[in-house]
Design an enzyme around this catalytic site. Structure first.
Site, PDB file in Angstrom:
ATOM      1  CG  ASN A 191      -5.994   8.150  16.142  1.00 59.75           C
ATOM      2  OD1 ASN A 191      -5.885   9.124  15.411  1.00 59.75           O
ATOM      3  ND2 ASN A 191      -4.964   7.424  16.543  1.00 59.75           N
TER       4      ASN A 191
ATOM      5  CB  CYS B 221     -28.098  -1.472  42.813  1.00 54.72           C
ATOM      6  SG  CYS B 221     -28.322  -0.652  44.416  1.00 54.72           S
TER       7      CYS B 221
ATOM      8  CB  THR C 115      -7.656   1.436  17.002  1.00 51.01           C
ATOM      9  OG1 THR C 115      -7.038   1.590  15.715  1.00 51.01           O
ATOM     10  CG2 THR C 115      -6.902   2.276  18.014  1.00 51.01           C
TER      11      THR C 115
ATOM     12  CB  CYS D 141     -29.639 -12.827  35.289  1.00 49.36           C
ATOM     13  SG  CYS D 141     -30.742 -11.437  35.685  1.00 49.36           S
TER      14      CYS D 141
ATOM     15  CG  PHE E 190       2.015  -7.009  10.870  1.00 49.25           C
ATOM     16  CD1 PHE E 190       2.878  -6.359  10.004  1.00 49.25           C
ATOM     17  CD2 PHE E 190       2.415  -8.227  11.396  1.00 49.25           C
ATOM     18  CE1 PHE E 190       4.116  -6.908   9.670  1.00 49.25           C
ATOM     19  CE2 PHE E 190       3.632  -8.787  11.062  1.00 49.25           C
ATOM     20  CZ  PHE E 190       4.496  -8.131  10.203  1.00 49.25           C
TER      21      PHE E 190
ATOM     22  CB  CYS F 258      -2.279   1.481  11.360  1.00 47.86           C
ATOM     23  SG  CYS F 258      -2.996   3.141  11.287  1.00 47.86           S
TER      24      CYS F 258
ATOM     25  CB  CYS G  35     -35.849  -7.172  37.526  1.00 48.72           C
ATOM     26  SG  CYS G  35     -36.221  -8.942  37.703  1.00 48.72           S
TER      27      CYS G  35
END
Length: 422
Positions: A76, A388, A202, A381, A135, A137, A354
């Protein structure tokens, strides 16, 4: 439907969902429609001083896509409200006159103490219930405004003090994520008189480039610039900052309005569980319209029923006790994947991921055309379960690492399925 009402900074909201200060709350008609659609409150698009004229670019939006999802993130380049100060104040007065029981939040942004004092006085006189100080943008054309202020704790404190001199209304400071530690400017804002914090605005970004013209998107007369990134993709960043503020001992009990990637009731519940008492939405409205508030409210109500909770207040911050420093995490065990061969379609995705991206523990059986996990190589991990496509890999056997003490299984709870994650 459960009672979704909650008090934020001393003001009672019928539900926690608000329009954030953005294009979705740019004028009277938009905010009126939002009220009638069921939103708990409106943060009117940021009002600036009369001397600061807004001149926008065109086009000003772009979206980040991935595979089948066209709207993962949103860029934006729009600034604060482009209408005159008089028009914006007239809209605030009209909204409060026609919807006296609805919560109206005025967002303001000045370039010096005088601006902040004046704007706070004017929106108070116009009938706002509370104020948000922008405070944060990231695409303002003046370095005296926006995220350059939010990254300066001294300015945050000084401008909060200026606002407090002009109004008795509760107000919150809206933080920029373009800092390392949000707690620093947030604490400065609270010291200056802010009653709460809203986060996040943002993230400064360049999300796409036109490879032929060699320029960022959107293109404005052959050029582009860095500007704000929002949408679902920023939710993890927002949750991080919310949790860090809520868990900071110096900010204990801070009133937080959560912003950043809220699209579903699950997103909303996550922000609430990490300490937000109020929620603001923009990008999802730009995609789906104001009526998403119906799904947000209904889903959150069902979640409360499921959790046997009567008041939304009871959910605020419950997850923070489970967010701990990395050095305190239990590292004594490995959880191996469990493959459901009835679900498995034999695509081999887990084996490829993997082998090329993890620890070469997933092996392929040519005869059965199914994967198998080699526990001698597996480190737990669980990348395989995440990739999957049919959720055929769950969390299975849990095993102590060599030489470690037995686990307190009442303390350690392991997720059973990847369905929610995937």
């Amino acid at each position: 439907m459960k009672d979704l009402s909650i008090t934020f900074m001393g003001v009672k909201f019928p539900n926690p969902f608000c329009l954030s200060s953005s294009p979705v709350g740019n004028c009277y008609d938009m905010c009126a429609k939002a009220y009638e659609s069921g939103w708990g409150g409106v943060v009117f698009k940021t009002i600036g001083p009369a001397h600061y004229l807004i001149d926008e670019v065109s086009p000003r939006f772009d979206a980040l896509a991935k595979e089948g999802e066209p709207f993962v993130g949103f860029k934006n380049m729009e600034q604060i409200a482009e209408h005159s100060l008089e028009e914006n104040l007239a809209d605030l007065r009209k909204l409060k006159k026609n919807y006296p029981d609805k919560v109206l939040i005025a967002s303001i942004m000045g370039s010096n103490e005088k601006d902040w004092e004046e704007l706070a006085r004017l929106v108070t006189e116009a009938g706002a219930d509370m104020i948000e100080l922008n405070f944060s943008c990231p695409q303002m054309t003046s370095h005296a405004m926006g995220s350059d202020v939010g990254s300066n704790p001294e300015l945050c404190k000084k401008y909060c003090e200026a606002v407090r001199r002009s109004t008795k209304l509760p107000f919150m400071a809206k933080m920029t994520p373009n800092v390392t530690d949000m707690c620093v400017p947030a604490l400065a804002s609270l010291e200056g008189g802010a009653d709460g914090i809203s986060a996040i605005n943002t993230i400064k970004s360049i999300i796409n480039l036109d490879l032929n013209q060699k320029v960022g998107l959107p293109i404005i007369d052959g050029k582009s610039s860095i500007s704000g990134y929002s949408g679902k993709a920023v939710k993890p960043v927002a949750l991080r900052f919310i949790a860090q503020m809520a868990n900071n001992p110096k900010m204990k009990g801070v009133q937080i309005s959560g912003i950043g990637g809220i699209e579903t009731w699950e997103d909303a519940a996550e922000f609430i569980l990490l300490g937000a008492r109020n929620l603001q939405v923009t990008t999802a409205i730009m995609q789906y319209g104001y009526r998403i508030v119906e799904d947000l409210c209904e889903g959150l109500s069902f979640y409360m029923e499921e959790q046997d909770v009567d008041f939304l207040e009871e959910l605020v911050g419950l997850a923070n006790k489970n967010i701990i420093p990395a050095e305190e995490l239990n590292r004594d065990y490995i959880v191996y994947p469990e493959i459901d061969n009835d679900k498995c379609v034999g695509c081999g995705r887990c084996v490829i991921s993997c082998y090329d991206g993890a620890h070469q523990a997933m092996e392929w059986n040519e005869e059965t055309r199914r994967p198998n996990c080699n526990h001698d190589k597996c480190v737990g991990c669980l990348l395989c379960g995440l990739v999957c496509p049919v959720h055929a890999i769950n969390l299975g056997e849990r095993k102590l690492k060599k030489g470690r003490k037995p686990l307190d299984f009442k303390r350690v709870k392991v997720q059973k399925s990847f369905d929610k994650i995937s």
